[in-house]
Enzyme design. Structure first.
Site, PDB file in Angstrom:
ATOM      1  N   ASP A  93       6.637 -10.111 -40.424  1.00 36.53           N
ATOM      2  CA  ASP A  93       5.532 -11.020 -40.116  1.00 36.53           C
ATOM      3  C   ASP A  93       4.218 -10.264 -40.285  1.00 36.53           C
ATOM      4  O   ASP A  93       3.729  -9.610 -39.364  1.00 36.53           O
ATOM      5  CB  ASP A  93       5.674 -11.553 -38.693  1.00 36.53           C
ATOM      6  CG  ASP A  93       4.775 -12.748 -38.433  1.00 36.53           C
ATOM      7  OD1 ASP A  93       3.989 -13.108 -39.328  1.00 36.53           O
ATOM      8  OD2 ASP A  93       4.861 -13.316 -37.336  1.00 36.53           O
ATOM      9  N   ALA A  94       3.649 -10.352 -41.490  1.00 35.01           N
ATOM     10  CA  ALA A  94       2.421  -9.630 -41.813  1.00 35.01           C
ATOM     11  C   ALA A  94       1.284 -10.551 -42.221  1.00 35.01           C
ATOM     12  O   ALA A  94       0.134 -10.138 -42.245  1.00 35.01           O
ATOM     13  CB  ALA A  94       2.680  -8.618 -42.934  1.00 35.01           C
ATOM     14  N   LYS A  95       1.604 -11.786 -42.588  1.00 31.46           N
ATOM     15  CA  LYS A  95       0.607 -12.787 -42.985  1.00 31.46           C
ATOM     16  C   LYS A  95      -0.361 -12.238 -44.023  1.00 31.46           C
ATOM     17  O   LYS A  95      -1.573 -12.416 -43.933  1.00 31.46           O
ATOM     18  CB  LYS A  95      -0.131 -13.321 -41.755  1.00 31.46           C
ATOM     19  CG  LYS A  95       0.792 -13.998 -40.745  1.00 31.46           C
ATOM     20  CD  LYS A  95       0.018 -14.511 -39.554  1.00 31.46           C
ATOM     21  CE  LYS A  95       0.949 -15.201 -38.555  1.00 31.46           C
ATOM     22  NZ  LYS A  95       1.878 -14.253 -37.885  1.00 31.46           N
ATOM     23  N   ARG A  96       0.176 -11.593 -45.046  1.00 33.56           N
ATOM     24  CA  ARG A  96      -0.651 -11.005 -46.089  1.00 33.56           C
ATOM     25  C   ARG A  96      -1.105 -12.067 -47.086  1.00 33.56           C
ATOM     26  O   ARG A  96      -0.422 -13.075 -47.305  1.00 33.56           O
ATOM     27  CB  ARG A  96       0.112  -9.896 -46.815  1.00 33.56           C
ATOM     28  CG  ARG A  96       0.349  -8.656 -45.959  1.00 33.56           C
ATOM     29  CD  ARG A  96      -0.972  -8.010 -45.588  1.00 33.56           C
ATOM     30  NE  ARG A  96      -0.772  -6.703 -44.986  1.00 33.56           N
ATOM     31  CZ  ARG A  96      -0.977  -6.427 -43.700  1.00 33.56           C
ATOM     32  NH1 ARG A  96      -1.354  -7.383 -42.885  1.00 33.56           N
ATOM     33  NH2 ARG A  96      -0.805  -5.210 -43.236  1.00 33.56           N
TER      34      ARG A  96
END
Length: 278
Positions: A93-96
């Site tokens: 979960d990095a939302k890049r």
């Protein structure tokens, strides 16, 4: 000869059915909860090992590992290594999200290598062309991306309302229709908050090819009883994430984390059974 991994959607569906679980374990090690890094590391890995057979996948939230500096990145690699040894799919979960070569660098970093997940959460708000490096990397590695569509936080409507989320769903459906990577699902998933239970059946219909990641179970207020609308017949197609509600169910008590995971798993299964999906 290089072995091509099974597509992420297929591995997730197979594990869901084999273990009868739709739960995603969020691992968010919060430094202020522990006496020091050694305790943080030990507890995080203990929760992972103790809950592994109760969950379909694991979701480390990158922010908490970044906040720990180099030691945090080393722990992230260790978490991923242990998860792989347990045959536990990893959603990082990095939302890049970025443009051009920067997006390609993010995709290469987080969808391949020791500290990478098999899947990655992606932010589409710089434009749909920014998804291409991520979709390419996911397909090359047998992985997946989960694109933010309708997030779980109350303030999401300020930017995601007015048809924006619906336009993202249309694009993801178009991209997903170009492939089938197992279980009738594509490598292009969607994040839809479990905190929007009345909308889940609509998002499931709008995103017929997308595996869904539903954050917000537990502390954020979502309840297992309300989430059946996100699933496909047979009980696949979605996973529901709980983080603090498992890892810190009763402080650092490991048995409480296991009980919480069991409760969430069983609650989701009961909801699907009542809806005739399993």
């Amino acid at each position: 000869m290089t072995t091509v991994p099974l597509p992420f959607a297929q591995r997730l569906a197979e594990r869901t059915l084999a273990l009868n679980t739709r739960l995603c374990l969020g691992l968010d090690p919060r430094a202020d909860t522990y006496a020091g890094h050694a305790e943080l590391r030990a507890h995080t890995l203990e929760v992972l090992n103790a809950c592994a057979e109760l969950v379909a996948c694991v979701k480390p939230q990158l922010a908490f590992y970044e906040a720990l500096g180099l030691a945090g990145m080393e722990l992230l690699e260790e978490v991923c290594e242990v998860a792989r040894s347990l045959e536990l799919p990893i959603i990082l979960d990095a939302k890049r999200g970025d443009i051009g070569s920067t997006a390609a660098a993010y995709a290469g970093a987080w969808l391949g290598g020791r500290h990478a997940g098999a899947a990655l959460t992606v932010n589409p708000f710089l434009g749909f062309e920014t998804l291409t490096p991520f979709t390419d990397a996911a397909r090359q590695n047998g992985g997946a991306i989960f694109v933010l569509v309708k997030t779980s936080n109350p303030g999401q409507a300020a930017l995601q309302g007015g048809g924006v989320s619906e336009r993202i769903a249309i694009e993801l459906t178009r991209l997903g229709a170009q492939e089938n990577t197992g279980a009738g699902l594509s490598s292009i998933g969607a994040v839809v908050g479990a905190t929007h239970p009345q909308e889940l059946a609509d998002w499931r219909a709008r995103l017929p090819h997308a595996p869904l990641l539903l954050p917000g179970l537990g502390v954020q207020g979502a309840r297992p009883d309300d989430l059946a609308g996100a699933f496909l017949p047979g009980g696949t197609g979605a996973v529901v994430s709980a983080s603090r509600g498992i890892q810190y169910a009763e402080g650092l008590e490991l048995s409480a984390a296991v009980r919480a995971a069991q409760g969430f798993r069983d609650g989701l299964n009961s909801a699907l059974a009542r809806s005739g999906l399993t």
